[in-house]
Design an enzyme around this catalytic site. Structure first.
Site, short mmCIF file in Angstrom:
data_model
loop_
_atom_site.label_atom_id
_atom_site.label_comp_id
_atom_site.label_asym_id
_atom_site.label_seq_id
_atom_site.Cartn_x
_atom_site.Cartn_y
_atom_site.Cartn_z
N ARG A 182 -1.29 -8.94 13.29
CA ARG A 182 -1.79 -7.83 12.46
C ARG A 182 -2.62 -8.36 11.29
O ARG A 182 -3.64 -7.78 10.92
CB ARG A 182 -0.62 -6.99 11.92
N ARG B 120 -10.12 1.42 9.05
CA ARG B 120 -9.76 0.03 9.28
C ARG B 120 -10.84 -0.74 10.03
O ARG B 120 -10.67 -1.92 10.29
CB ARG B 120 -8.49 -0.02 10.12
N ARG C 181 10.96 -2.30 12.17
CA ARG C 181 9.84 -1.78 12.94
C ARG C 181 9.49 -2.79 14.04
O ARG C 181 9.51 -4.00 13.80
CB ARG C 181 8.62 -1.61 12.02
N ARG D 48 11.55 -6.79 6.08
CA ARG D 48 11.59 -5.35 5.80
C ARG D 48 12.53 -4.63 6.79
O ARG D 48 12.46 -4.87 8.00
CB ARG D 48 10.16 -4.82 5.96
N LYS E 169 0.83 -1.22 0.00
CA LYS E 169 0.00 0.00 0.00
C LYS E 169 0.86 1.26 0.00
O LYS E 169 0.58 2.19 -0.74
CB LYS E 169 -0.90 0.04 1.25
P1 AMP Z 1 0.34 0.65 9.35
O1 AMP Z 1 1.61 1.41 9.13
O2 AMP Z 1 -0.78 1.14 8.49
O3 AMP Z 1 0.54 -0.84 9.26
O4 AMP Z 1 -0.13 0.97 10.86
C1 AMP Z 1 0.69 0.65 11.95
C2 AMP Z 1 -0.14 0.54 13.20
O5 AMP Z 1 -0.81 1.79 13.48
C3 AMP Z 1 -1.26 -0.49 13.17
O6 AMP Z 1 -0.83 -1.80 13.48
C4 AMP Z 1 -2.21 0.07 14.26
O7 AMP Z 1 -1.71 -0.20 15.56
C5 AMP Z 1 -2.10 1.57 14.02
N1 AMP Z 1 -3.10 2.04 13.03
C6 AMP Z 1 -2.88 2.59 11.81
N2 AMP Z 1 -4.02 2.94 11.20
C7 AMP Z 1 -5.01 2.61 12.07
C8 AMP Z 1 -6.43 2.70 12.02
N3 AMP Z 1 -7.06 3.21 10.94
N4 AMP Z 1 -7.13 2.26 13.10
C9 AMP Z 1 -6.51 1.75 14.17
N5 AMP Z 1 -5.19 1.63 14.29
C10 AMP Z 1 -4.43 2.05 13.25
#
Ligand code: AMP
Length: 215
Positions: free
Chosen positions: A171, A88, A160, A127, A13
């Site tokens: 996740r 989400r 990360r 990664r 993404k």
């Molecule tokens: P990402 O980089 O999009 O994988 O997001 C990393 C982390 O941020 C996720 O595992 C969640 O803990 C939090 N996060 C990001 N976007 C959301 C969302 N829309 N709702 C809830 N938690 C989020």
């Protein structure tokens, strides 16, 4: 154009979002990036976010909706919008719809990039990134010239906290359980949903996305 980009962690993404946003003159809002910046700021809110994020759990809806609503409200009127990682949950989708309706600028499409779990786990656990310049590497697919050193600034690469196998599996389960229903929510509400297979090479995925959005 205003679109939501969805897909499991590791589906590409972030890469596609940057390319598509540039192609169609859209502001790219990544909830993950926005939450990571808040977490890194040392604020009280940031400390609370860390607990959820490091465990690979979703941050509570009310918190995310408030943070993202501010970012959406601050957008320049002459640009499109590409939301990446938000909404989400169905509740987040409903809150976003309500805000966009109020602003009189509804979504035009929902783009879903999907990949099966096994290749995703391989992609994510390998990664690495440079803490100084943000360049992304992979222990197998995109190796730096010197092991674990950034080609550009020579800093030691980092992983990360939520990219370890245990957390990645959590996740993915969270995505399948809580985020996939958002796709059904959009379909049920008559939204245009474009589904793309993200297992191809990144350039091929970009070409498919471009064609779908132009069509
Ligand atoms: P990402 O980089 O999009 O994988 O997001 C990393 C982390 O941020 C996720 O595992 C969640 O803990 C939090 N996060 C990001 N976007 C959301 C969302 N829309 N709702 C809830 N938690 C989020």
């Amino acid at each position: 154009m205003r679109i939501v980009l969805m897909g499991p962690p590791g589906a590409g993404k972030g890469t596609q979002a940057k390319r598509v946003a540039e192609m169609f003159n859209m502001v790219h809002l990544s909830s993950g990036d926005i939450l990571r910046a808040e977490r890194g700021s040392g604020s009280e809110l940031g400390r609370r976010l860390k607990t959820y994020m490091d465990a690979g759990e979703l941050v509570p809806d009310a918190t995310v909706v408030e943070i993202m609503a501010k970012a959406v409200a601050a957008l320049p009127a002459d640009k499109g919008l590409l939301l990446d990682g938000f909404p989400r949950t169905v509740a987040q989708g409903q809150a976003l719809d309500a805000q966009l309706k109020q602003l009189n600028c509804p979504l035009q499409a929902v783009l879903v990039i999907d990949v099966e779990d096994a290749p995703l786990i391989k992609r994510i656990t390998g990664r690495r990134s440079c803490p100084d310049c943000g360049r992304i590497y992979h222990t197998e697919y995109l190796r730096p010239a010197v092991e674990n050193r950034c080609d550009a600034c020579k800093a030691s690469l980092t992983q990360r906290a939520d990219d370890t196998e245990k957390v990645v599996r959590d996740r993915l389960a969270t995505y399948r359980r809580q985020t996939q229903p958002v796709i059904a929510y959009y379909k049920d509400s008559g939204q245009r949903v474009i589904e793309i297979d993200g297992s191809a090479e990144p350039d091929e995925v970009t070409a498919r996305v471009k064609q779908a959005l132009q069509g």
